[in-house]
Design an enzyme around this catalytic site. Structure first.
Site, mmCIF file in Angstrom:
data_model
loop_
_atom_site.group_PDB
_atom_site.id
_atom_site.type_symbol
_atom_site.label_atom_id
_atom_site.label_comp_id
_atom_site.label_asym_id
_atom_site.label_seq_id
_atom_site.Cartn_x
_atom_site.Cartn_y
_atom_site.Cartn_z
ATOM 1 N N HIS A 288 2.432 27.453 45.438
ATOM 2 C CA HIS A 288 3.768 27.990 45.163
ATOM 3 C C HIS A 288 3.697 28.728 43.835
ATOM 4 O O HIS A 288 3.412 28.128 42.799
ATOM 5 C CB HIS A 288 4.814 26.879 45.100
ATOM 6 N N CYS A 289 3.962 30.016 43.875
ATOM 7 C CA CYS A 289 3.832 30.853 42.681
ATOM 8 C C CYS A 289 5.199 30.997 42.008
ATOM 9 O O CYS A 289 6.118 31.579 42.589
ATOM 10 C CB CYS A 289 3.281 32.227 43.053
#
Length: 446
Positions: A186-187
């Site tokens: 998850h960026c």
């Protein structure tokens, strides 16, 4: 196996039939149980931290604007045949391409697997197995399941939230609260999960950002050198005359270590057909990677193959889940969460004194034949019904304590702690007088 949210009514006939039958229909994105944020009527899907996207856009656009104003504009006339204008055109085109990749990465479905509405049945379950009281169910849902991928056994896990067995390389994102196929990470900079359907655009975004940093960094040095040669001065004096170039050189030098290092790292992951999640967990350090097809085929799989369609139609119409209504319990009413119980007109709260409530009368008025039978005596004459304290107030024991349920201490109250309104006491006396008995209320405190 991976059936998800309430089944969408894809065809117009099905939607029209559901609307005609009085069933409430809403869009899928409005009934979505994940933590995502939808825009444009469900056409764009973002993570819950989508606000960080504005910071990322600013960190890209602001340095480019400074470069165009203080560097590229002054270099346009220093090259023959108006070739200097290409510096401005290239940096603007590269920036727009980078921002488009950022929006495509952040605003599309990363590969979310729809949730099951019911847990899957265990293998071998025929639906006719009966369990006697006190016996353990013969079949239980296993926590893991083994599947074979390219001749290698891969263990998959069961997701309690999505109620499904995750496919290989799938993981549940705790931020978006979704199971994402081929989950990478998850960026927070793009405000979205990186998975099967947006990994290619994420890699292209990081790579183009690296090129943009190198481009700006390089032409800032070109501008400094041209000042130094044109005025025949030292490099330090030339740098002092263009502080914007110095700021951009420092900024891009620091940034390129992050985005450049990230680009190199993902080049390694693509060449070995791994994800960031698998690499950080040392998934294939001691065993063979069943997804590794060789360097060339691995790059072809990520960059050149078609992107699988989304398993979700966020704009499809689904049936609205019914609201859980209060249920009747022992002549009273209980809320769906069970935190409040109206027992024969007295609202009993945990840690609070009961309060007389008019819900009993409403319930009696709406209760069909049972209420009518209670209101008539054997001769068919309507009887005058008033609240009976023997039903409202729990009986007292010898110590003056009222006992509703001996198993639950929360129902034990001292008789002095019950608040009875004067109207209830007056009606109780009238009711007792008709039967030739006298009802007394002793307020004892222990």
């Amino acid at each position: 196996m991976y059936s998800g949210q309430p089944l969408p009514l894809e065809t117009p006939d099905a939607a029209a039939g559901a609307a005609a039958s009085g069933v409430a229909l809403i869009r899928t994105y409005k009934a979505w149980k994940g933590s995502n944020i939808f825009l444009l009527g469900g056409r764009l899907i973002f993570g819950p931290d989508v606000r960080s996207l504005f910071l990322t856009v600013f960190l890209i656009a602001a340095p480019v604007a400074i470069f165009c104003i203080f560097v590229a504009r002054k270099l346009m006339d220093d090259f023959p045949h108006h070739s200097g204008i290409s510096i401005m055109v290239i940096v603007v085109a590269l920036t727009l391409f980078d921002l488009i990749l950022l929006m495509v990465t952040s605003g599309r479905d990363p590969g979310i697997i729809p949730r099951n509405t019911h847990p899957p049945e265990p293998e071998g379950y025929d639906g006719n197995t009966e369990v006697q009281p006190g016996q353990t169910p013969p079949l239980r849902l296993p926590r893991t399941k083994d599947v074979v991928v390219n001749g290698i056994v891969v263990r998959t896990k069961y997701c309690d939230t999505c109620m499904l067995y995750r496919p290989p390389r799938c993981s549940h994102c705790s931020i978006c609260n979704n199971c994402v196929e081929k989950f990478d990470h998850h960026c927070p900079w793009v405000g979205q999960c990186i998975g099967l359907r947006n990994y290619r655009f994420f890699f292209m975004f990081v790579f183009s950002t690296t090129l943009l940093c190198l481009y700006v960094h390089g032409f800032c040095w070109v501008y400094i050198v041209r000042i130094m040669n044109g005025e025949r001065t030292s490099i330090w004096k030339a740098m002092a005359k263009t502080p914007a170039s110095i700021a951009l050189v420092i900024y891009t030098f620091i940034s390129v270590w992050f985005v450049g290092g990230l680009t190199v790292f993902h080049l390694y992951l693509i060449s070995t057909n791994q994800s960031t999640y698998e690499n950080f967990r040392y998934r294939y350090d001691r065993r063979t990677n069943p997804f590794d097809k060789g360097v060339i085929k691995n790059f072809m799989e990520v960059l050149c193959t078609g992107i699988s369609p989304s398993k979700n139609n966020f704009r499809a119409k689904v049936q609205k889940e019914p609201t859980i209504l209060p249920r009747t319990v022992v002549g009273g009413f209980a809320s769906p969460m069970g935190k409040e119980l109206n027992y024969m007109g007295m609202a009993v709260h945990s840690g609070r004194k009961p309060i007389w409530d008019g819900s009993v009368r409403e319930a009696d008025d709406s209760d069909g034949s049972l209420a009518n039978n209670d209101r008539q005596d054997k001769d068919g004459v309507s009887a005058d019904i008033s609240p009976d304290l023997s039903r409202i107030i729990p009986p007292e024991d010898t110590e003056g304590r009222s006992i509703m349920n001996p198993r639950h201490s929360s129902w034990e109250r001292r008789s002095g702690d019950w608040d009875i309104s004067p109207e209830v006491a007056r009606e109780s006396k009238q009711f007792s007088g008709r039967n030739g008995t006298q009802q007394s209320w002793t307020d004892s405190k222990v």
